[in-house]
Design a protein around this motif. Structure first.
Motif, PDB file in Angstrom:
ATOM      1  N   SER A  34      15.137   9.980  16.102  1.00 32.73           N
ATOM      2  CA  SER A  34      13.925  10.534  16.693  1.00 32.73           C
ATOM      3  C   SER A  34      12.946   9.420  17.014  1.00 32.73           C
ATOM      4  O   SER A  34      12.931   8.370  16.361  1.00 32.73           O
ATOM      5  N   TYR A 186       8.471  23.425  22.633  1.00 33.27           N
ATOM      6  CA  TYR A 186       9.488  22.408  22.886  1.00 33.27           C
ATOM      7  C   TYR A 186      10.477  22.917  23.932  1.00 33.27           C
ATOM      8  O   TYR A 186      10.750  24.121  24.010  1.00 33.27           O
ATOM      9  N   ASN A 188      14.454  22.516  24.747  1.00 37.36           N
ATOM     10  CA  ASN A 188      15.595  22.162  23.909  1.00 37.36           C
ATOM     11  C   ASN A 188      16.909  22.346  24.658  1.00 37.36           C
ATOM     12  O   ASN A 188      17.073  23.315  25.413  1.00 37.36           O
ATOM     13  N   ILE A 190      20.663  23.057  23.458  1.00 36.09           N
ATOM     14  CA  ILE A 190      21.376  23.473  22.250  1.00 36.09           C
ATOM     15  C   ILE A 190      22.840  23.703  22.608  1.00 36.09           C
ATOM     16  O   ILE A 190      23.196  24.692  23.257  1.00 36.09           O
ATOM     17  N   HIS A 195      22.121  18.595  19.986  1.00 37.39           N
ATOM     18  CA  HIS A 195      20.798  19.174  20.211  1.00 37.39           C
ATOM     19  C   HIS A 195      19.872  18.082  20.744  1.00 37.39           C
ATOM     20  O   HIS A 195      19.894  16.950  20.261  1.00 37.39           O
ATOM     21  N   HIS A 197      15.627  17.847  21.485  1.00 34.02           N
ATOM     22  CA  HIS A 197      14.342  18.524  21.356  1.00 34.02           C
ATOM     23  C   HIS A 197      13.255  17.624  21.938  1.00 34.02           C
ATOM     24  O   HIS A 197      13.115  16.463  21.527  1.00 34.02           O
ATOM     25  N   ARG A 199       9.052  17.793  22.977  1.00 33.47           N
ATOM     26  CA  ARG A 199       7.817  18.564  23.042  1.00 33.47           C
ATOM     27  C   ARG A 199       7.336  18.632  24.488  1.00 33.47           C
ATOM     28  O   ARG A 199       7.361  17.635  25.211  1.00 33.47           O
TER      29      ARG A 199
END
Length: 239
Positions: A34, A186, A188, A190, A195, A197, A199
């Motif tokens: 991240s 967010y 996303n 999936i 995944h 993500h 914002r």
């Protein structure tokens, strides 16, 4: 303490490289990187780990600069629906988490493979803080640069490489992107094995280069996220 009377957090006593070589024995895991308000997560079993030069390589999809890692911590504090989701935190000297490896099959694979490496328990004061993402401006989904591009790539239907570089770590996923989902501010992606993500509003736009679409923040700086179509027709249409 956890349900097994183990400390919630313990430092492991082996080197990051030695611990990395044990990852294939941990079953199905999520490897997470991240930066800011972007998270890139690969999900599945790690089939192969190697040390190449100064990097720990998980297959061909994830690399971590071992020179940046100062310790590895086992955390058992995440519990959902009665199941513990243990995680390994590869941390730098300041306690910042560079890479997380989260067990998706409960505690057993971690306890079995790491029991001989368990070191001292960490007090709450020694737990690495989780930095809060900057709030940034509120952006409607239809005005979000990331949402627009992800929808475009999904509609095209071709394979895409989604990569995130966070300084000492890099991770990529390749596949046909699923339809973007908007949840709690967010956007996303999936998929069963991946995944992403982001914002809403964290991506102000994209810089087009030979690498693909490189995301930029509100200050115009690239922050490590790149999306690249893998078919020739889509590459010719980049812009």
């Amino acid at each position: 303490m956890t349900g097994t009377d183990q400390p919630t957090r313990q430092e492991l006593t082996a080197s990051p490289a030695e611990i990395g070589l044990l990852l294939p024995g941990l079953g199905r895991v999520m490897v997470a990187l991240s930066v800011g308000s972007a998270a890139h997560e690969r999900i599945g079993r790690i089939a192969h780990v190697a040390r190449r030069g100064g990097a720990l390589c998980l297959g061909g999809e994830t690399e971590l600069d071992l020179g940046a890692v100062r310790r590895v911590v086992l955390d058992r504090g995440s519990v959902m629906r009665g199941q513990v989701y243990p995680r390994l935190e590869f941390q730098d000297g300041a306690g910042t988490v560079l890479m997380r490896v989260v067990g998706m099959e409960g505690e057993a694979p971690f306890e079995t493979n790491l029991a001989h490496l368990l070191g001292p328990a960490l007090t709450p004061e020694e737990a690495a803080p989780t930095p809060a993402a900057e709030a940034g401006p509120e952006v409607a989904a239809e005005d979000c640069a990331a949402t627009a591009l992800l929808r475009r790539l999904h509609a095209a239907g071709g394979p895409v490489r989604v990569a995130l570089r966070t300084g000492p770590a890099w991770q990529a996923w390749e596949g046909v992107p699923p339809e973007p989902r908007l949840v709690m501010g967010y956007v996303n992606l999936i998929a069963p094995s991946f995944h992403l993500h982001l914002r809403l509003g964290s991506v102000a736009g994209f810089h087009v280069s030979e690498e693909g679409w490189e995301a930029v923040d509100g200050a115009g700086a690239r922050f490590g996220l790149t999306l690249r179509p893998l078919d020739a027709a889509a590459l010719e249409g980049m812009g």
